[in-house]
Design a protein around this motif. Structure first.
Motif, short mmCIF file in Angstrom:
data_model
loop_
_atom_site.label_atom_id
_atom_site.label_comp_id
_atom_site.label_asym_id
_atom_site.label_seq_id
_atom_site.Cartn_x
_atom_site.Cartn_y
_atom_site.Cartn_z
N VAL A 239 5.19 -2.99 -0.28
CA VAL A 239 5.93 -1.91 -0.94
C VAL A 239 7.07 -2.50 -1.76
O VAL A 239 7.31 -2.11 -2.90
CB VAL A 239 6.44 -0.89 0.10
N PHE A 252 8.81 3.98 3.20
CA PHE A 252 8.73 3.00 2.12
C PHE A 252 9.51 1.73 2.45
O PHE A 252 10.15 1.14 1.59
CB PHE A 252 9.20 3.65 0.82
N ASN A 256 6.30 -2.77 4.47
CA ASN A 256 5.05 -2.03 4.61
C ASN A 256 4.09 -2.40 3.49
O ASN A 256 4.50 -2.97 2.47
CB ASN A 256 5.32 -0.52 4.60
N ILE A 258 0.84 -1.27 0.87
CA ILE A 258 0.00 -0.25 0.24
C ILE A 258 -1.42 -0.79 0.12
O ILE A 258 -1.63 -1.87 -0.44
CB ILE A 258 0.52 0.12 -1.17
N ILE A 269 -0.21 3.74 2.98
CA ILE A 269 0.78 2.72 3.30
C ILE A 269 0.69 2.45 4.79
O ILE A 269 0.87 3.35 5.62
CB ILE A 269 2.21 3.15 2.92
#
Length: 456
Positions: A239, A252, A256, A258, A269
Motif C-alpha cells: 500500500v 491502508f 499491507n 494490494i 488488501i
C-alpha cells in the motif's frame, strides 16, 4: 491509394492485418510503423522507459524516440513478471523459468554491467524433470519496501537491502476449494538476511474474499486437474505511505498488500494479520458505489498511487475487460468461468474511501485481453502499457496521447511483440547513459499517409 491513419491507427490495425501477420510468422505490425509513433516533448514527462517484453529473454531500456539504449540478456519476464531499474543502473528482474506454472526460479539484481548483486531462489522446492530443486516460485509481481508501488516517485528512494515482497506459488491441497492439488498464490516477504518472514496464502482466506455459493461451486467444478491456479493473482504491491493511514484509517497501513485476481475480478488488501482489510469485487453491482464504477474484469497492476505524485492515495487499475468471474454455466463459458465480459479496456483511478471514480481512460480499439499496466507520472500524465498488442503510450489528464511506442517484433523465430509491463524512470537513474536528444514526432493526418509504390 491512401491509407488513413488516426492517432490510434498505427496500433489499431492489428486485427485487420491478422492474415498478413500470420503469413509472415509475426503477431505484430507489418505495414504501419513500429517504434515511437507520437512524441510531443513539451507535454510528456520524458525519461527512459524500461520495457519487459513477453517473448524476448531480455530487458530493454528505450529513450523517448524509441532507441534501445541498454539491454540486459538472460531474464525471463514471461515467467516472473516485471523488470525494474533502480537508481545507479541496477536491474532487478526474474530469471529462469518453471514454465508449467508460469514461474521464475529466482529474483535477481545485477549492476549495469550484469554483475550479480543479490539473488533470492529459496521459497519452495519444485520437481522438474531433472529432480527436486529450490526455486523462488515467483510469478507476475514483486516489490521493494522502499519502492512500494514499483515505480518512480520523488518521495521514494529505492535501494536493495531492505524487505522484498514476492508473489509466489505454493503447492497445497484444500478440499474446501477443489479436490485437486492447488497452485495457490502465496505472498512472502524476504528480509535483508534472505529469510522469509511474513507470508499470506490466498486459499486460506477464500471465505473472506466475497465469493458466493455459486462462485464457490464454479471454482470447485473447474478444479479438475492438479496444478489448479484458482485465483490467478497477477499483481501484489505494498500500500505504501498514504494520507488515509495518516488520518487514522488502519485499512491502508503502508505494509499491507494490494492483490488482484484476474480469474475472479477481485481486488483486495491483505492486512499483516492475514485478514482482508478492504475489497472491491467480484460483483461490482453489489453496492451503489461499485455500480457507478462499473464491472471491473480481469484487471492487472492494481496499486495505490505513491506519495509525491498527482492523485497520491487513489487506486489505479488497468481494467482489461475480456472475460472473467466465477458463476453459473453461461453462453460465455459452459464451465461457468467468465461471468462478466466486455470487449474493451479501461484505466481507472478510484478514491479507495468513497469509491468515487476520479479519472478514467478508454478509447475506440483500446483493448488488451491480458497483461498490461498503468503508471502515474510526476506531471499528472499516465503511462499505459496496452500489453497484448505491444503498445505503450503516455496520456494526459485531458486524455490526449502525447507519446506512443509500438513494440516491434522480438527475437528471430519469436512470434509476439507483447509487453508485460513498462515503467518510465528519470534519466538520472541510468547515469551510464547520457540523456539523449529528443526529436518530436507528429503522426500523419488521417487520409494523408501514402504507401510507397502505389497509385495516388
Amino acid at each position: 491509394m491512401t491509407m488513413a491513419l488516426t492517432r490510434r491507427g498505427f496500433a489499431g490495425g492489428l486485427a485487420g492485418l491478422a492474415g498478413l501477420a500470420g503469413a509472415t510468422g509475426w503477431a505484430a505490425p507489418t505495414v504501419f510503423p513500429t517504434g515511437t509513433t507520437i512524441f510531443d516533448p513539451g507535454r510528456t514527462w520524458s525519461g527512459f522507459t524500461v520495457v519487459s517484453t513477453l517473448d524476448t529473454p531480455a530487458v530493454l531500456v528505450i529513450d523517448m524516440n524509441g532507441r534501445t539504449v541498454k539491454r540486459w540478456d538472460g531474464f525471463n519476464v514471461s515467467a516472473g513478471g516485471p523488470a525494474r531499474v533502480l537508481p545507479g543502473g541496477v536491474l532487478v528482474a526474474p530469471q529462469g523459468a518453471f514454465a508449467r506454472h508460469q514461474e521464475s526460479t529466482a529474483l535477481v539484481a545485477v549492476d549495469f554491467a550484469g554483475k550479480e548483486l543479490w539473488r533470492f531462489d529459496h521459497a519452495e522446492q519444485i520437481e522438474p524433470e531433472s529432480g527436486r530443486q529450490w526455486s523462488a516460485r515467483q510469478h507476475h509481481d514483486w516489490q521493494l519496501a522502499s519502492l512500494p508501488a514499483g515505480y518512480y516517485s520523488p518521495a521514494a528512494t529505492p535501494a536493495l537491502g531492505g524487505r522484498t515482497l514476492l508473489l509466489t506459488h505454493t503447492s497445497r491441497r484444500d478440499p474446501g476449494i477443489a479436490a485437486t492439488l492447488l497452485e495457490d498464490d502465496r505472498l512472502i516477504e524476504v528480509g535483508a538476511d534472505g529469510e522469509i518472514g511474513w507470508q499470506w496464502i490466498a486459499g486460506e482466506h477464500i471465505g473472506s474474499l466475497g465469493y458466493g455459493e455459486r462462485a464457490r461451486a464454479a471454482i470447485a467444478r473447474l478444479g479438475t486437474r492438479d496444478g489448479y491456479d484458482w485465483m490467478h493473482t497477477n499483481s501484489a504491491t505494498y500500500v505504501g505511505p498514504n494520507k488515509w493511514f495518516d488520518a487514522g484509517d488502519e485499512r491502508f497501513h503502508p505494509d499491507n498488500v494490494i492483490v488482484s485476481s484476474r480469474q475472479s475480478s477481485v481486488i483486495a488488501i491483505a492486512a499483516r494479520d492475514g485478514s482482508i482489510a478492504w475489497q472491491l469485487g467480484p460483483d461490482f453491482s453489489a453496492t451503489p458505489q461499485m455500480a457507478k464504477i462499473g464491472q471491473v474484469i480481469g484487471q492487472h497492476h492494481v496499486h495505490m498511487i505513491p506519495r509525491g505524485l498527482p492523485g497520491a492515495g487513489n487506486v489505479l487499475i488497468f481494467d482489461n475487460g475480456g472475460a472473467s468471474g466465477y458463476g453459473d454455466p453461461s453462453p460465455i463459458s459452459p464451465l461457468g468461468n467468465s461471468l462478466y465480459q466486455r470487449a474493451n479496456s479501461r484505466v481507472l483511478e478510484i478514491d479507495p474511501v468513497t469509491l468515487e471514480l476520479i479519472w478514467s481512460y478508454s478509447a475506440p480499439n483500446f483493448y488488451s485481453t491480458n497483461i498490461s499496466s498503468a503508471q502515474r507520472l510526476p506531471n499528472g500524465n499516465t503511462l499505459v502499457t496496452e500489453g497484448a498488442p505491444g503498445r505503450i503510450f503516455e496520456v494526459t489528464a485531458d486524455k490526449d496521447v502525447v507519446w506512443e511506442f509500438m513494440n516491434p517484433p522480438g527475437e528471430v523465430g519469436r512470434r509476439s511483440n507483447a509487453v508485460y509491463r513498462a515503467y518510465r524512470i528519470p534519466y538520472a537513474w541510468l547515469p551510464q547513459v547520457a540523456p539523449p536528444g529528443e526529436v518530436p514526432i507528429v503522426p500523419p493526418a488521417p487520409g494523408t499517409f501514402h504507401v510507397p509504390g502505389t497509385p495516388d
